[in-house]
Design an enzyme around this catalytic site. Sequence first.
Site, PDB file in Angstrom:
ATOM      1  N   CYS A 149     -53.831  82.506  94.922  1.00  0.00           N
ATOM      2  CA  CYS A 149     -53.878  82.701  96.184  1.00  0.00           C
ATOM      3  C   CYS A 149     -54.976  83.645  96.507  1.00  0.00           C
ATOM      4  O   CYS A 149     -55.126  85.123  95.648  1.00  0.00           O
ATOM      5  CB  CYS A 149     -52.310  83.789  95.730  1.00  0.00           C
ATOM      6  SG  CYS A 149     -52.389  84.245  97.330  1.00  0.00           S
ATOM      7  N   PRO A 150     -55.378  83.886  97.881  1.00  0.00           N
ATOM      8  CA  PRO A 150     -56.134  84.931  98.103  1.00  0.00           C
ATOM      9  C   PRO A 150     -55.756  85.916  98.854  1.00  0.00           C
ATOM     10  O   PRO A 150     -56.374  86.809  98.521  1.00  0.00           O
ATOM     11  CB  PRO A 150     -56.775  83.715  99.484  1.00  0.00           C
ATOM     12  CG  PRO A 150     -55.662  82.569  99.664  1.00  0.00           C
ATOM     13  CD  PRO A 150     -54.998  82.460  98.514  1.00  0.00           C
TER      14      PRO A 150
END
Length: 715
Positions: free
Chosen positions: A134-135
């Site tokens: 997940c950025p």
Amino acid sequence: MPAESGKRFKPSKYVPVSAAAIFLVGATTLFFAFTCPGLSLDVSPAVPIYNAIMFLFVLANFSMATFMDPGIFPRAEEDEDKEDDFRAPLYKTVEIKGIQVRMKWCATCRFYRPPRCSHCSVCDNCVEEFDHHCPWVNNCIGRRNYRYFFLFLLSLTAHIMGVFGFGLLYVLCHIEELSGVRTAVTMAVMCVAGLFFIPVAGLTGFHVVLVARGRTTNEQVTGKFRGGVNPFTNGCCNNVSRVLCSSPAPRYLGRPKKEKTIVIRPPFLRPEVSDGQITVKIMDNGIQGELRRTKSKGSLEITESQSADAEPPPPPKPDLSRYTGLRTHLSLATNEDSSLLGKDSPPTPTMYKYRPGYSSSSTSAAMPHSSSAKLSRGDSLKEPTSIADSSRHPSYRSEPSLEPESFRSPTFGKSFHFDPLSSGSRSSSLKSAQGTGFELGQLQSIRSEGTTSTSYKSLANQTRNGSLSYDSLLTPSDSPDFESVQAGPEPDPPLGYTSPFLSARLAQQREAERHPRLLPTGPPHREPSPVRYDNLSRHIVASLQEREKLLRQSPPLAGREEEPGLGDSGIQSTPGSGHAPRTSSSSDDSKRSPLSKTPLGRPAVPRFGKPDGLRGRGLGSPEPGTTAPYLGRSMSYSSQKAPSGVSETEEVALQPLLTPKDEVQLKTTYSKSNGQPKSIGSASPGPGQPPLSSPTRGGVKKVSGVGGTTYEISV
């Protein structure tokens, strides 16, 4: 996030998470600052409390999802499972609930990934039950942090809904004040919340479905169980309870600890020595003991520096109490040396006294330059040697002979005393020794073994000028204790000794002081004995046999009588002198010297036996009729016609030994003393010969020596 420690900093990785945090915190802050006060008055004071609790829950889950370890598997070491690294198949299959599940080999982490594990391309790690990277939280979502991520999505969705709903309520309550600041800020926060609500709500719904079905995002996207049975699902309720209520998974990576720096001394470094008692074990010639000495570090360092530059210590003295045989041997040797050494004789050095000697035999011909080639002669066959005789005639040779008995002559044992005065020609002048029972054959036997008494000074001159001829190789008399023969039982000590540690000039000056004390003596008659050809080379033996045949065929020439002057010619009986009559310089020196160039003639070979009526001059003693003082360097370098007293048959017999390999034309040698011929009255040079030496001027004769040196000798 925890996996990023120790890696290069990349600012782009923190842009999404920073934006998400700013929007979350900023929008919530505006909501609490402008909207919540009116809602608490108009609606209920519980509205801000609810929003505050929800906001804190969102921040907590966001932080846990960002900084928590997702379940990273540690990589294998470089030297671990190298065979698997090269030979491992791409997949391995395991069975879970009756369903075959493949485990893929990870070339980066060097192990087979467990089921539901995948390698994150962003974090570059294998994560257990990998869901996705997940950025917005800048971290992988795995087994250990998936719960917090899922709760973050749920709480964030609820928080967005609460902010948007309570903001809409505030606008509806204050519709008359739309131009007001509070209403305007509330409307802006509602727009931001509405924008984030659509993706967050969609993502939350997607993960709710995955949790209910017991799948991960990676499994759902890649379609591993599409159309099949998922072996990891346990039902909807169990799956949800497993995600939300199960205990957290263990951490596989150890917590990062600060590395401690430890200084390790290599094994070859000496530890520091403090002042104190040091036990020193001493080992000295088999004697062991322990001493306790107090040494400081400084004293040890000084001792080390001194021992590095100092010479090694001399060997320890032997313990005579432990070795009785050695003590008896040393005491007998000391008593014998004290009885042999006269009052006027120089002392023999200790290292020279006990140095082992090697009799010259076949090794003399093999190693002509060896300093161990010594010549020793036994006692007379006619006169036994007593202690009194040996005290009058010390040999200064205490070392034993190492030659076997089979190679020894019965006449070996007494050494020849060296007299530099009588060694004027290329081979030592032959002089008969009185009191020794040598016969002509015995001398020839010794001569056949390759030994000769070449003058020590002559050989020293040859060595100094660096010119050694073939004759010098056949006559290796280069040891300092190669001495000339002392004739007769005389009361005075012999003069042939020269210390090997003294220079030639000092030795000659010492001999000059003792020289006038010698008395003339006469040699006895000797009988010939057979000749030995053991150690001669093949061509010398062949030529010698031919000469002996000629000797037996041709009768001896008559009419050659010894002249009276020959008795004082300084002839000395030395073995092997028939090898090559040689001047005191080498063949090259004899060619350079203008005083030694004479036409080629027969070499003068003196007779070994003389009538008893003729009395020979004492060893190195001056002429009976001369009163000239002794000069230190009275050596003859010129040649002269052979004396008429020498028989031609003996010359023929000795000719085979006069054939050098360097083709030196041997000149006729005539012995001289103090630069003057001994029998000059009876032997005159031939008509074609040049003068024997330079003309005498005022009683001083000039004689050319080695290396162009000119000696002035008073006559």
